[in-house]
Design a protein around this motif. Structure first.
Motif, PDB file in Angstrom:
ATOM      1  N   LEU A 129       0.831  -1.207   0.000  1.00 40.67           N
ATOM      2  CA  LEU A 129       0.000   0.000   0.000  1.00 40.67           C
ATOM      3  C   LEU A 129       0.866   1.257   0.000  1.00 40.67           C
ATOM      4  O   LEU A 129       0.592   2.218  -0.740  1.00 40.67           O
ATOM      5  CB  LEU A 129      -0.932   0.002   1.214  1.00 40.67           C
ATOM      6  CG  LEU A 129      -2.035  -1.051   1.232  1.00 40.67           C
ATOM      7  CD1 LEU A 129      -2.721  -1.075   2.592  1.00 40.67           C
ATOM      8  CD2 LEU A 129      -3.037  -0.812   0.121  1.00 40.67           C
ATOM      9  N   ALA A 130       1.902   1.256   0.815  1.00 42.78           N
ATOM     10  CA  ALA A 130       2.800   2.420   0.901  1.00 42.78           C
ATOM     11  C   ALA A 130       3.525   2.645  -0.424  1.00 42.78           C
ATOM     12  O   ALA A 130       3.697   3.796  -0.855  1.00 42.78           O
ATOM     13  CB  ALA A 130       3.801   2.225   2.032  1.00 42.78           C
ATOM     14  N   GLU A 131       3.935   1.557  -1.071  1.00 40.81           N
ATOM     15  CA  GLU A 131       4.599   1.690  -2.372  1.00 40.81           C
ATOM     16  C   GLU A 131       3.654   2.290  -3.406  1.00 40.81           C
ATOM     17  O   GLU A 131       4.038   3.170  -4.174  1.00 40.81           O
ATOM     18  CB  GLU A 131       5.100   0.329  -2.854  1.00 40.81           C
ATOM     19  CG  GLU A 131       6.301  -0.173  -2.101  1.00 40.81           C
ATOM     20  CD  GLU A 131       6.667  -1.610  -2.447  1.00 40.81           C
ATOM     21  OE1 GLU A 131       5.886  -2.299  -3.155  1.00 40.81           O
ATOM     22  OE2 GLU A 131       7.747  -2.055  -2.012  1.00 40.81           O
ATOM     23  N   ARG A 132       2.421   1.812  -3.426  1.00 40.15           N
ATOM     24  CA  ARG A 132       1.453   2.359  -4.383  1.00 40.15           C
ATOM     25  C   ARG A 132       1.208   3.840  -4.128  1.00 40.15           C
ATOM     26  O   ARG A 132       1.078   4.633  -5.066  1.00 40.15           O
ATOM     27  CB  ARG A 132       0.142   1.583  -4.320  1.00 40.15           C
ATOM     28  CG  ARG A 132       0.258   0.200  -4.900  1.00 40.15           C
ATOM     29  CD  ARG A 132      -1.034  -0.544  -4.813  1.00 40.15           C
ATOM     30  NE  ARG A 132      -0.878  -1.892  -5.335  1.00 40.15           N
ATOM     31  CZ  ARG A 132      -1.823  -2.797  -5.316  1.00 40.15           C
ATOM     32  NH1 ARG A 132      -3.005  -2.512  -4.799  1.00 40.15           N
ATOM     33  NH2 ARG A 132      -1.599  -3.992  -5.808  1.00 40.15           N
ATOM     34  N   TRP A 133       1.133   4.209  -2.865  1.00 39.54           N
ATOM     35  CA  TRP A 133       0.924   5.621  -2.525  1.00 39.54           C
ATOM     36  C   TRP A 133       2.123   6.453  -2.959  1.00 39.54           C
ATOM     37  O   TRP A 133       1.976   7.545  -3.515  1.00 39.54           O
ATOM     38  CB  TRP A 133       0.648   5.766  -1.037  1.00 39.54           C
ATOM     39  CG  TRP A 133       0.455   7.190  -0.619  1.00 39.54           C
ATOM     40  CD1 TRP A 133       1.182   7.895   0.281  1.00 39.54           C
ATOM     41  CD2 TRP A 133      -0.537   8.103  -1.115  1.00 39.54           C
ATOM     42  NE1 TRP A 133       0.706   9.178   0.370  1.00 39.54           N
ATOM     43  CE2 TRP A 133      -0.348   9.326  -0.478  1.00 39.54           C
ATOM     44  CE3 TRP A 133      -1.561   7.978  -2.040  1.00 39.54           C
ATOM     45  CZ2 TRP A 133      -1.133  10.439  -0.721  1.00 39.54           C
ATOM     46  CZ3 TRP A 133      -2.352   9.093  -2.286  1.00 39.54           C
ATOM     47  CH2 TRP A 133      -2.136  10.302  -1.634  1.00 39.54           C
ATOM     48  N   GLN A 134       3.336   5.938  -2.734  1.00 42.92           N
ATOM     49  CA  GLN A 134       4.549   6.642  -3.162  1.00 42.92           C
ATOM     50  C   GLN A 134       4.541   6.816  -4.683  1.00 42.92           C
ATOM     51  O   GLN A 134       4.859   7.895  -5.192  1.00 42.92           O
ATOM     52  CB  GLN A 134       5.791   5.880  -2.713  1.00 42.92           C
ATOM     53  CG  GLN A 134       7.091   6.559  -3.097  1.00 42.92           C
ATOM     54  CD  GLN A 134       8.316   5.759  -2.697  1.00 42.92           C
ATOM     55  OE1 GLN A 134       8.250   4.549  -2.507  1.00 42.92           O
ATOM     56  NE2 GLN A 134       9.438   6.441  -2.574  1.00 42.92           N
ATOM     57  N   VAL A 135       4.182   5.774  -5.401  1.00 40.80           N
ATOM     58  CA  VAL A 135       4.115   5.847  -6.861  1.00 40.80           C
ATOM     59  C   VAL A 135       3.080   6.879  -7.295  1.00 40.80           C
ATOM     60  O   VAL A 135       3.342   7.689  -8.192  1.00 40.80           O
ATOM     61  CB  VAL A 135       3.810   4.456  -7.463  1.00 40.80           C
ATOM     62  CG1 VAL A 135       3.417   4.567  -8.938  1.00 40.80           C
ATOM     63  CG2 VAL A 135       5.005   3.531  -7.294  1.00 40.80           C
ATOM     64  N   ALA A 136       1.926   6.889  -6.673  1.00 43.80           N
ATOM     65  CA  ALA A 136       0.888   7.872  -7.021  1.00 43.80           C
ATOM     66  C   ALA A 136       1.406   9.292  -6.838  1.00 43.80           C
ATOM     67  O   ALA A 136       1.172  10.156  -7.691  1.00 43.80           O
ATOM     68  CB  ALA A 136      -0.369   7.641  -6.182  1.00 43.80           C
ATOM     69  N   ARG A 137       2.107   9.533  -5.741  1.00 45.10           N
ATOM     70  CA  ARG A 137       2.650  10.881  -5.495  1.00 45.10           C
ATOM     71  C   ARG A 137       3.698  11.255  -6.544  1.00 45.10           C
ATOM     72  O   ARG A 137       3.718  12.390  -7.028  1.00 45.10           O
ATOM     73  CB  ARG A 137       3.223  10.958  -4.089  1.00 45.10           C
ATOM     74  CG  ARG A 137       2.109  10.926  -3.042  1.00 45.10           C
ATOM     75  CD  ARG A 137       2.573  10.860  -1.594  1.00 45.10           C
ATOM     76  NE  ARG A 137       3.782  11.573  -1.329  1.00 45.10           N
ATOM     77  CZ  ARG A 137       4.805  11.087  -0.610  1.00 45.10           C
ATOM     78  NH1 ARG A 137       4.723   9.892  -0.077  1.00 45.10           N
ATOM     79  NH2 ARG A 137       5.872  11.806  -0.401  1.00 45.10           N
ATOM     80  N   LEU A 138       4.555  10.301  -6.898  1.00 44.35           N
ATOM     81  CA  LEU A 138       5.579  10.577  -7.907  1.00 44.35           C
ATOM     82  C   LEU A 138       4.955  10.807  -9.279  1.00 44.35           C
ATOM     83  O   LEU A 138       5.379  11.708 -10.012  1.00 44.35           O
ATOM     84  CB  LEU A 138       6.596   9.428  -7.964  1.00 44.35           C
ATOM     85  CG  LEU A 138       7.497   9.291  -6.739  1.00 44.35           C
ATOM     86  CD1 LEU A 138       8.285   7.983  -6.790  1.00 44.35           C
ATOM     87  CD2 LEU A 138       8.435  10.488  -6.618  1.00 44.35           C
TER      88      LEU A 138
END
Length: 99
Positions: free
Chosen positions: A42-51
């Motif tokens: 979940l954290a990785e997906r959120w990081q990707v969304a922000r990037l």
């Protein structure tokens, strides 16, 4: 509190998540609700969304910076731009303008 009807468990979860009052409470719930691997995902997906939302990096650069698969990056990009759910967009916009 009455239990959720069997066909609507996600509504009860959404209501429960909406009742959280702080980052610390959210962390506690995530630790109880998800495995460490699920929280990382979940954290990785959120990081990707922000990037992706920042618009400065290519998919390959995001992969190189995060280690997240390009398949996941493409999926997040699709949900960010095309899907009707709008969850990523809602959170990204809300965090930019918390009013």
């Amino acid at each position: 509190m009455t239990p959720d009807p069997p066909c609507r468990p996600t509504e009860g979860l959404a209501t429960a998540l909406a009742s959280l009052r702080s980052d610390d409470e959210a962390r506690l719930v995530l630790r109880d609700l998800c495995t460490p691997a699920e929280v990382r995902t979940l954290a990785e997906r959120w990081q990707v969304a922000r990037l992706l939302d920042a618009g400065h990096l290519t998919y390959r650069e995001i992969h190189d910076a995060t280690g997240v698969s390009t398949t996941t990056i493409v999926r997040v990009a699709r949900f960010l731009k095309e899907e009707q759910n709008g969850g990523y967009r809602l959170l990204l916009d809300r965090l930019k303008d918390p009013s």
